[in-house]
Design a protein around this motif. Structure first.
Motif, PDB file in Angstrom:
ATOM      1  N   LEU A   1     -17.432  -0.001   0.401  1.00 57.15           N
ATOM      2  CA  LEU A   1     -16.956   0.596  -0.843  1.00 57.15           C
ATOM      3  C   LEU A   1     -16.828   2.113  -0.727  1.00 57.15           C
ATOM      4  O   LEU A   1     -16.678   2.804  -1.725  1.00 57.15           O
ATOM      5  CB  LEU A   1     -17.897   0.231  -2.001  1.00 57.15           C
ATOM      6  CG  LEU A   1     -17.957  -1.268  -2.314  1.00 57.15           C
ATOM      7  CD1 LEU A   1     -19.053  -1.579  -3.316  1.00 57.15           C
ATOM      8  CD2 LEU A   1     -16.606  -1.759  -2.808  1.00 57.15           C
ATOM      9  N   GLY A   2     -16.874   2.612   0.501  1.00 58.09           N
ATOM     10  CA  GLY A   2     -16.757   4.049   0.722  1.00 58.09           C
ATOM     11  C   GLY A   2     -15.324   4.531   0.612  1.00 58.09           C
ATOM     12  O   GLY A   2     -14.416   3.799   0.214  1.00 58.09           O
ATOM     13  N   ARG A   3     -15.130   5.768   1.003  1.00 58.14           N
ATOM     14  CA  ARG A   3     -13.805   6.392   0.928  1.00 58.14           C
ATOM     15  C   ARG A   3     -12.918   5.884   2.062  1.00 58.14           C
ATOM     16  O   ARG A   3     -13.395   5.555   3.125  1.00 58.14           O
ATOM     17  CB  ARG A   3     -13.955   7.910   1.006  1.00 58.14           C
ATOM     18  CG  ARG A   3     -14.740   8.433  -0.204  1.00 58.14           C
ATOM     19  CD  ARG A   3     -14.856   9.932  -0.228  1.00 58.14           C
ATOM     20  NE  ARG A   3     -13.521  10.531  -0.283  1.00 58.14           N
ATOM     21  CZ  ARG A   3     -13.230  11.698   0.267  1.00 58.14           C
ATOM     22  NH1 ARG A   3     -14.135  12.390   0.902  1.00 58.14           N
ATOM     23  NH2 ARG A   3     -12.002  12.194   0.171  1.00 58.14           N
ATOM     24  N   TRP A   4     -11.620   5.889   1.811  1.00 54.06           N
ATOM     25  CA  TRP A   4     -10.644   5.427   2.792  1.00 54.06           C
ATOM     26  C   TRP A   4     -10.225   6.603   3.681  1.00 54.06           C
ATOM     27  O   TRP A   4      -9.061   6.933   3.779  1.00 54.06           O
ATOM     28  CB  TRP A   4      -9.418   4.833   2.108  1.00 54.06           C
ATOM     29  CG  TRP A   4      -9.696   3.700   1.173  1.00 54.06           C
ATOM     30  CD1 TRP A   4      -9.581   3.723  -0.178  1.00 54.06           C
ATOM     31  CD2 TRP A   4     -10.110   2.379   1.505  1.00 54.06           C
ATOM     32  NE1 TRP A   4      -9.910   2.489  -0.702  1.00 54.06           N
ATOM     33  CE2 TRP A   4     -10.235   1.653   0.315  1.00 54.06           C
ATOM     34  CE3 TRP A   4     -10.399   1.729   2.712  1.00 54.06           C
ATOM     35  CZ2 TRP A   4     -10.629   0.323   0.277  1.00 54.06           C
ATOM     36  CZ3 TRP A   4     -10.795   0.407   2.671  1.00 54.06           C
ATOM     37  CH2 TRP A   4     -10.895  -0.283   1.461  1.00 54.06           C
ATOM     38  N   LYS A   5     -11.197   7.239   4.306  1.00 54.68           N
ATOM     39  CA  LYS A   5     -10.934   8.361   5.216  1.00 54.68           C
ATOM     40  C   LYS A   5     -11.518   7.987   6.574  1.00 54.68           C
ATOM     41  O   LYS A   5     -12.533   7.294   6.659  1.00 54.68           O
ATOM     42  CB  LYS A   5     -11.582   9.658   4.714  1.00 54.68           C
ATOM     43  CG  LYS A   5     -11.100  10.096   3.338  1.00 54.68           C
ATOM     44  CD  LYS A   5      -9.688  10.604   3.401  1.00 54.68           C
ATOM     45  CE  LYS A   5      -9.234  11.066   2.029  1.00 54.68           C
ATOM     46  NZ  LYS A   5      -7.816  11.020   1.867  1.00 54.68           N
TER      47      LYS A   5
END
Length: 185
Positions: free
Chosen positions: A168-172
């Motif tokens: 669920l983290g950032r898409w980086k």
């Protein structure tokens, strides 16, 4: 376990029935539920390709396994299901990943004519391709992916699971790479 926790776990374990790059027994298994017409799915897939290349060089080919499962959002993407079908027809002819890459590269051009053109460019049996698409031969397989996603709490694409746990983290690239490496400990 709480209801929320259950919904963050991958319901259907990875298997050789999936579309797999790498080995299912890898240290880290990354499962993506994606939509060929969704720009965010294409962006995440591009990140994953870069991460796979980097990790295979630094940690070996068997470190990361990537699995793609279909999650076409037909309510907002009119060509998503047909694109998924084209990928499945290509899979039946041994060219899933080639078609998969083309579909994400050309996601603004997913009409029927384009799909036939992509199949032809890959050297697929066009007669079989058209027959399978018109008879919706592979829709059940796509629906199985969708169902497994829904049972895992997926409501939109893209959705990622790292070693069976929802990311669920950032898409980086930095955050995703860190999550993948952390999952191996």
């Amino acid at each position: 376990m709480s209801q929320d926790r259950d919904r963050s776990l991958l319901f259907l374990p990875p298997s050789t029935q999936d579309h797999v790059q790498g080995v299912v027994s890898a240290t880290v298994v990354l499962v993506m539920y994606g939509d060929y017409e969704g720009s965010e799915s294409a962006d995440v897939y591009r990140l994953i390709k870069v991460i796979r290349r980097q990790l295979s060089v630094s940690l070996g080919e068997n470190y990361l396994c990537f699995i793609f499962r279909h999650f076409p959002q037909i309510q907002i993407h009119s060509h998503a299901l047909r694109a998924a079908e084209a990928a499945q027809v290509a899979a039946a002819q041994g060219q899933f990943w080639q078609m998969h890459d083309i579909l994400f590269t050309h996601q603004q051009e997913l009409g029927n004519g384009y799909l036939v053109e992509y199949a032809d460019n890959l050297g697929l049996d066009i007669s079989q391709f058209l027959q399978d698409i018109s008879k919706q031969v592979h829709v059940d397989r796509i629906n199985q992916d969708i169902e497994s996603g829904l049972l895992s709490g997926v409501t939109a694409a893209p959705a990622l699971f790292i070693n069976g746990i929802r990311y669920l983290g950032r898409w980086k690239i930095e955050q995703l790479m860190a999550a993948i490496v952390t999952a191996s400990y």
